[in-house]
Design an enzyme around this catalytic site. Structure first.
Site, PDB file in Angstrom:
ATOM      1  N   HIS A 158     -26.817   6.124 -30.530  1.00  0.00           N
ATOM      2  CA  HIS A 158     -27.169   5.167 -31.620  1.00  0.00           C
ATOM      3  C   HIS A 158     -27.330   4.030 -30.738  1.00  0.00           C
ATOM      4  O   HIS A 158     -26.819   3.454 -29.657  1.00  0.00           O
ATOM      5  CB  HIS A 158     -25.980   4.969 -32.360  1.00  0.00           C
ATOM      6  CG  HIS A 158     -26.692   6.135 -32.891  1.00  0.00           C
ATOM      7  ND1 HIS A 158     -26.853   7.077 -33.931  1.00  0.00           N
ATOM      8  CD2 HIS A 158     -24.799   6.572 -33.695  1.00  0.00           C
ATOM      9  CE1 HIS A 158     -26.421   7.870 -34.325  1.00  0.00           C
ATOM     10  NE2 HIS A 158     -25.012   7.786 -34.426  1.00  0.00           N
ATOM     11  N   GLU A 164      -2.755 -19.962 -15.654  1.00  0.00           N
ATOM     12  CA  GLU A 164      -3.604 -20.991 -15.240  1.00  0.00           C
ATOM     13  C   GLU A 164      -5.071 -21.575 -15.261  1.00  0.00           C
ATOM     14  O   GLU A 164      -5.853 -22.007 -13.931  1.00  0.00           O
ATOM     15  CB  GLU A 164      -4.500 -19.963 -14.004  1.00  0.00           C
ATOM     16  CG  GLU A 164      -2.742 -18.976 -13.593  1.00  0.00           C
ATOM     17  CD  GLU A 164      -2.732 -18.984 -12.157  1.00  0.00           C
ATOM     18  OE1 GLU A 164      -1.825 -17.739 -11.570  1.00  0.00           O
ATOM     19  OE2 GLU A 164      -3.235 -19.373 -11.404  1.00  0.00           O
TER      20      GLU A 164
END
Lengths: 259, 382
Positions: B278, B363
């Site tokens: 699809h 971080e």
């Protein structure tokens, strides 16, 4: 003890295989070659013996083309092998087992060898001939399908076992001999990162395969992949009961294995 | 022309990490995610194979890898489990300040015994009052003879409950803001070091995160990294080095999401054909593949720049920010590809979304990354 281990580069089990344009051999383009299965167990066996018998050395020997053969030798060095010899097969794409055994035997004959180990067969062709051929070519006894090889210093012989139908045989073997090993009985170790880095810098002795072998004893005729499997059906379910009902329905109505 | 091929050495490092990820980490990923168990046995094995102190030079017992090599390993590990990977690489972050700011004597004294055995270390910068505003941290360091006395609390500290060593950023002069920040190395055994309870997290549940309180902890001045007031630039230089592997971690999560989605799309049948046929699903997969590759290439570029001597602030911020955003998007699309099954915990993709989310936050939150990127970028035009 001088232990020689013969290893062979084989395609990684996850590789998508294709036939080469000659239609007779594997197309090695893009194929990742590894030290696999039986050979890993053989290297592990050698390392276990080395640890058990002080002063031992493990020497890996492989026959094949660049760069794959050198790579599997480096893998064995990263695992703990002390020496490596690459018998260069040049442009040869496929070697029959006897030809490979001749090349290996010629190299092994020039180095000390109290024991020659290999996988009982290779992870790809599974011909299982090299161990026996090496025994003949080196004029020493050979055994196959062994596990758990130990050195009995008091008796001056090796002892190993062979799993057989409904039991286990225990054998002794003299020194020197050739032994083909079973796969995955000894939980082969994993090479550590520092050893991998070090193995990149190790020296690998290279020898050309001695005089071209006589015409091959066997030649591959065709290399074909199995036809793609069709007809697989994925059963979707929410509960095990539903899965079982759907499966039984399919077995009865479609596969007609039940009346 | 740039060369994107890996050396044989890099391939063997990647193979090692892939094998470890598949055989040791992946089989336990779902269980640790469900229970929040900290699989220390896996981390011990990672240490044993040399997969832990990747950035520490071999002379101190680490693996001595450059950033590209670290990224190759981290991506493979994260493909199996982002949370475990966070715990495996936390030492790299915690030890980097010692590598960058320590004297030769300190590196030898602190790193060699640490790396000789399995130990965890934690990087202690963030505080409850603010993570992104690192300059405003309040943990105090008061000089007392040849010691400092540390008081304060850190939070969201990876591996803190299990760590034996902490690199701690504290201020010797709160009024001076970032110019007062100073870095210290503090052993867990020091009196007054109190890790908190393990936090319940949305993702990265195999990793462990807690607060750490420092209650009058006496630290010898010999365990200070650099001089008073040099801690802030040290923290920033540390993050410049370690941010890029977070891009690799996010890339690993994204690649896993794509792998699951593509495999499922080939199997799952609707309207008489696999959903991979699809167009709606094909477009998803195509977009996911683009995002994964772009994330990887930006990460490799940042890593390569740093390995070639660049400071890497701009490149690593771009890599980390892009890769983490990509990971969230790709994991989201993987769930959508699975439909209702994707929302179920029985299937592996919803974990990837929860794990990906953290890579946008830790971080350096992506908002900070964008601030950094804009600042660095505008300098090029000023």
């Amino acid at each position: 003890m001088e232990i020689v281990v013969c290893v062979k580069p084989v395609p990684d089990a996850e590789t998508r295989l294709r036939a080469a344009s000659d239609g007779r051999t594997l197309d090695s383009e893009g194929v990742k070659f590894v030290l696999a299965g039986y050979d890993e167990s053989a290297v592990e066996q050698a390392l276990l013996l080395k640890e058990a018998v002080p002063g031992s050395k493990v020497h890996v020997v492989a026959y094949g083309p660049a760069p794959r053969t050198e790579e599997v030798l480096r893998s064995a060095i990263a695992l703990g092998a002390d020496l490596a010899t690459w018998v260069d097969a040049g442009a040869e794409r496929w070697a029959d087992p006897i030809r490979a055994a001749r090349a290996l035997a010629a190299a092994i004959a020039t180095v000390p060898h109290d024991l020659v180990l290999c996988g009982k067969h290779s992870g790809d062709d599974e011909a299982g001939l090299v161990a026996a051929a090496l025994g003949e070519l080196l004029s020493v006894p050979d055994f196959s399908c062994a596990v758990d090889l130990r050195w009995d210093a008091a008796q001056g012989h090796f002892q190993f076992r062979r799993p057989v139908e409904r039991g286990t045989e225990t054998w002794t073997a003299p020194l020197p001999c050739v032994v083909g090993l079973q796969q995955a009985w000894n939980d082969p170790r994993t090479a550590k990162l520092p050893a991998i880095l070090k193995s990149r810098k190790a020296t690998i002795a290279r020898t050309a395969a001695s005089s071209p072998a006589p015409s091959p004893s066997v030649t591959p005729e065709r290399f074909e992949l199995p036809p793609p499997r069709t007809g697989a059906k994925l059963i979707e379910y929410r509960t095990p009961e539903e899965a079982a009902q759907k499966l039984v329905h399919l077995l009865r109505e479609e596969a007609k294995v039940f009346p | 022309m740039p060369d994107f091929s890996l050396t044989a050495e890099q391939e063997s490092l990647r193979d090692l990490a892939r094998r470890f990820a598949r055989t040791e980490m992946a089989p336990h990923a779902a269980e640790c995610d469900r229970t929040g168990r900290f699989p220390e046995e896996i981390y011990r094995k990672a240490f044993g194979l040399g997969l832990m102190n990747l950035n520490v030079p071999t002379e101190y017992g680490g693996s001595g890898l450059g950033v590209v090599d670290q990224c190759l390993i981290v991506e493979e590990l994260a493909h199996a489990c982002g949370g475990m990977t966070t715990s495996v690489i936390a030492n790299c972050l915690a030890l980097e300040p010692i590598l960058l700011g320590g004297t030769a004597e300190q590196k030898h004294r602190l790193l060699t015994p640490f790396c000789a055995e399995y130990h965890l270390a934690s990087f202690c910068l963030t505080e409850p009052s603010g993570g992104s505003d690192a300059g405003g941290l309040t943990t105090r360091a008061r000089r007392d003879g040849d010691h400092y006395v540390l008081d304060g609390e850190k939070c969201f500290i990876t591996n803190a409950p299990h760590a034996s060593l902490y690199t701690v950023f504290a201020t010797v002069d709160p009024g001076a803001r970032h110019r007062g920040i100073t870095a210290f190395v503090v052993p867990r055994s020091a009196e007054g070091v109190v890790p908190g309870k393990d936090e319940e997290k949305m993702g990265h549940r195999a990793s462990s995160t807690s607060t750490v309180r420092f209650e009058g902890v006496r630290v010898p001045a010999t365990d200070r990294l650099g001089a008073d007031g040099e801690g802030f630039p040290l923290a920033m230089r540390t993050l410049d080095q370690t941010r890029t592997p977070i891009g690799a971690l996010a890339t690993g999560i994204a690649q896993a999401a794509l792998d699951h989605a593509a495999a499922y799309a080939l199997k799952r049948v609707t309207f008489g054909k696999p959903i991979a046929e699809h167009q709606a699903i094909q477009i998803k997969l195509a977009n996911m593949a683009q995002a994964v590759r772009a994330a990887r290439l930006l990460t490799w570029h940042a890593a390569w720049s740093i390995d070639h001597g660049a400071k890497g602030t701009l490149e690593s911020s771009i890599a980390k920010c892009f890769a983490s955003d990509a990971a969230l998007r790709v994991a989201d699309e993987a769930i959508q590809t699975f439909g209702g099954y994707g929302y179920m915990k029985e299937y592996p993709v919803e974990k990837l979304l929860r794990d990906a989310k953290l890579t946008q936050i830790y971080e350096g939150a992506n908002e900070i990354q964008r601030t950094v990127i804009a600042r660095e970028l505008l300098q090029l035009y000023a």
